[in-house]
Scaffold this active site. Structure first.
Site, PDB file in Angstrom:
ATOM      1  N   ILE A 175       0.828  -1.204   0.000  1.00  0.00           N
ATOM      2  CA  ILE A 175       0.000   0.000   0.000  1.00  0.00           C
ATOM      3  C   ILE A 175       0.862   1.253   0.000  1.00  0.00           C
ATOM      4  O   ILE A 175       0.577   2.224  -0.706  1.00  0.00           O
ATOM      5  CB  ILE A 175      -0.953  -0.012   1.210  1.00  0.00           C
ATOM      6  CG1 ILE A 175      -2.023  -1.101   1.033  1.00  0.00           C
ATOM      7  CG2 ILE A 175      -1.622   1.350   1.386  1.00  0.00           C
ATOM      8  CD1 ILE A 175      -2.910  -1.304   2.248  1.00  0.00           C
ATOM      9  N   ASP A 190      13.477   3.830  11.020  1.00  0.00           N
ATOM     10  CA  ASP A 190      12.500   3.069  11.789  1.00  0.00           C
ATOM     11  C   ASP A 190      11.645   4.080  12.528  1.00  0.00           C
ATOM     12  O   ASP A 190      12.093   4.699  13.504  1.00  0.00           O
ATOM     13  CB  ASP A 190      13.225   2.150  12.770  1.00  0.00           C
ATOM     14  CG  ASP A 190      12.278   1.311  13.618  1.00  0.00           C
ATOM     15  OD1 ASP A 190      11.062   1.597  13.634  1.00  0.00           O
ATOM     16  OD2 ASP A 190      12.754   0.361  14.271  1.00  0.00           O
ATOM     17  N   ASN A 250       1.854   5.003   7.039  1.00  0.00           N
ATOM     18  CA  ASN A 250       1.536   3.672   6.523  1.00  0.00           C
ATOM     19  C   ASN A 250       2.337   2.549   7.177  1.00  0.00           C
ATOM     20  O   ASN A 250       1.879   1.411   7.234  1.00  0.00           O
ATOM     21  CB  ASN A 250       1.778   3.650   5.010  1.00  0.00           C
ATOM     22  CG  ASN A 250       1.700   2.254   4.441  1.00  0.00           C
ATOM     23  OD1 ASN A 250       0.615   1.680   4.289  1.00  0.00           O
ATOM     24  ND2 ASN A 250       2.853   1.665   4.128  1.00  0.00           N
ATOM     25  N   SER A 289      -5.256   2.737   8.877  1.00  0.00           N
ATOM     26  CA  SER A 289      -5.831   1.939   9.963  1.00  0.00           C
ATOM     27  C   SER A 289      -6.204   0.567   9.411  1.00  0.00           C
ATOM     28  O   SER A 289      -5.514   0.015   8.557  1.00  0.00           O
ATOM     29  CB  SER A 289      -7.029   2.674  10.564  1.00  0.00           C
ATOM     30  OG  SER A 289      -7.599   1.948  11.624  1.00  0.00           O
ATOM     31  N   SER A 338      -9.939  -2.169   8.778  1.00  0.00           N
ATOM     32  CA  SER A 338     -11.354  -2.453   9.000  1.00  0.00           C
ATOM     33  C   SER A 338     -11.584  -3.542  10.039  1.00  0.00           C
ATOM     34  O   SER A 338     -12.726  -3.755  10.463  1.00  0.00           O
ATOM     35  CB  SER A 338     -12.025  -2.855   7.671  1.00  0.00           C
ATOM     36  OG  SER A 338     -12.168  -1.733   6.827  1.00  0.00           O
ATOM     37  N   TYR A 379      -3.346  -6.540  17.160  1.00  0.00           N
ATOM     38  CA  TYR A 379      -3.236  -5.771  15.927  1.00  0.00           C
ATOM     39  C   TYR A 379      -4.388  -4.776  15.824  1.00  0.00           C
ATOM     40  O   TYR A 379      -4.174  -3.575  15.572  1.00  0.00           O
ATOM     41  CB  TYR A 379      -3.237  -6.708  14.717  1.00  0.00           C
ATOM     42  CG  TYR A 379      -3.308  -5.994  13.389  1.00  0.00           C
ATOM     43  CD1 TYR A 379      -2.210  -5.301  12.890  1.00  0.00           C
ATOM     44  CD2 TYR A 379      -4.480  -5.993  12.631  1.00  0.00           C
ATOM     45  CE1 TYR A 379      -2.275  -4.631  11.673  1.00  0.00           C
ATOM     46  CE2 TYR A 379      -4.555  -5.326  11.412  1.00  0.00           C
ATOM     47  CZ  TYR A 379      -3.447  -4.652  10.944  1.00  0.00           C
ATOM     48  OH  TYR A 379      -3.526  -3.988   9.748  1.00  0.00           O
ATOM     49  N   LYS A 417      -4.400  -0.429  16.020  1.00  0.00           N
ATOM     50  CA  LYS A 417      -5.001   0.447  15.014  1.00  0.00           C
ATOM     51  C   LYS A 417      -6.159   1.255  15.589  1.00  0.00           C
ATOM     52  O   LYS A 417      -6.402   2.400  15.170  1.00  0.00           O
ATOM     53  CB  LYS A 417      -5.463  -0.388  13.824  1.00  0.00           C
ATOM     54  CG  LYS A 417      -4.325  -1.016  13.028  1.00  0.00           C
ATOM     55  CD  LYS A 417      -3.416   0.018  12.393  1.00  0.00           C
ATOM     56  CE  LYS A 417      -2.442  -0.586  11.393  1.00  0.00           C
ATOM     57  NZ  LYS A 417      -1.622   0.440  10.721  1.00  0.00           N
ATOM     58  N   THR A 471      -1.519  -7.719  -0.916  1.00  0.00           N
ATOM     59  CA  THR A 471      -0.095  -7.438  -0.758  1.00  0.00           C
ATOM     60  C   THR A 471       0.612  -8.724  -0.344  1.00  0.00           C
ATOM     61  O   THR A 471      -0.021  -9.692   0.088  1.00  0.00           O
ATOM     62  CB  THR A 471       0.148  -6.363   0.309  1.00  0.00           C
ATOM     63  OG1 THR A 471      -0.269  -6.872   1.590  1.00  0.00           O
ATOM     64  CG2 THR A 471      -0.629  -5.093  -0.003  1.00  0.00           C
TER      65      THR A 471
END
Length: 257
Positions: free
Chosen positions: A29, A75, A102, A151, A153, A165, A169, A200
């Site tokens: 992305i 980083d 990102n 972020s 969904s 995870y 987000k 990806t």
């Protein structure tokens, strides 16, 4: 990347004279976003942590479109590295107008199986890195700038193994809303894009074709996203047309959630 380049060449040049920092832009992305912003006229700082070849390829692709870009290692979970991205942009292009947050990582385990190291690594990449760059944006972004955070969904779902995870987000979502209030008087907008499953290498790693097919079926549009699907939404939020949109978490997921 030839097909991607042909698509982004059609973008409207409405970001001319703008400078964008895109973290984690060596692939996926992030790479698609960097290309799309460049096609819209922005000069782009392509950040990478370890994939120098990927970042250099993105820069080469942007230059092949007639755009301008530099690759900068860092980083973003380290505050000094996050600051260095803005410094490099200012030294090379004179300032920063757009930040796309990102960079990140995924670890899929049940809570019981998550180690301290897993949790620390995930939060450092997804939350601390995003915070570091948002703080730099609050300090150094030019007036009427744009912040777009990536972020997910899955904050709207209850998927086993996605807990930390999704939590990382969800915290980024709340920072998005608060920062929008804090910098709004300067005309800066702050939004987040929440992709669904996106095609990806990171997404496909460890997933069977059966699992991918199941996720495709969960979207109203019957497929998973391409990185370019997400990049187009990011580019719109970075544009003048989105100047009245701020503090929002926008699902770019084909009706996945």
């Amino acid at each position: 990347m030839q097909g991607d380049n042909q698509q982004v060449q059609q973008a409207v040049q409405d970001l001319a004279d703008k400078v964008a920092v895109v973290s984690g832009a060596s692939r996926g992305i992030g790479a698609a976003v960097a290309l799309r912003l460049a096609a819209s006229g922005a000069k782009v700082v392509v950040n990478y942590r370890s994939d120098v070849e990927g970042a250099q390829q993105v820069v080469s692709d942007i230059e092949s479109l007639g755009g301008q870009a530099i690759a900068v290692q860092g980083d973003v979970g380290i505050s000094a590295d996050a600051g260095r991205l803005f410094q490099a942009a200012s030294e090379t292009y004179g300032g920063v107008d757009i930040l796309v947050n990102n960079a990140g990582m995924s670890i899929y385990k049940t809570l019981a199986d998550f180690t301290d190291e897993d949790f620390s690594s995930l939060m450092n990449a997804n939350l601390t890195g995003s915070f570091n760059l948002m703080r730099e944006a609050a300090l150094h972004l030019r007036d009427d700038g744009r912040v777009v955070n990536i972020s997910t969904s899955v904050t709207r779902q209850m998927f086993a193994t996605y807990g930390p995870y999704a939590a990382s987000k969800a915290a980024v979502d709340q920072l998005t809303r608060v920062l929008a209030k804090e910098v709004g008087a300067r005309g800066i907008t702050v939004n987040a894009v929440a992709p669904g499953p996106t095609d990806t290498g990171l997404f496909r790693a460890g997933k069977s074709e059966e699992t991918i097919a199941r996720l495709e079926g969960m979207a109203a549009l019957g497929r998973i996203a391409s990185p370019q699907d997400v990049a187009r939404v990011v580019a719109w939020l970075a544009s003048r047309d989105a100047g009245w949109v701020t503090g929002q978490i926008i699902g770019a997921n084909g009706g996945f959630a």
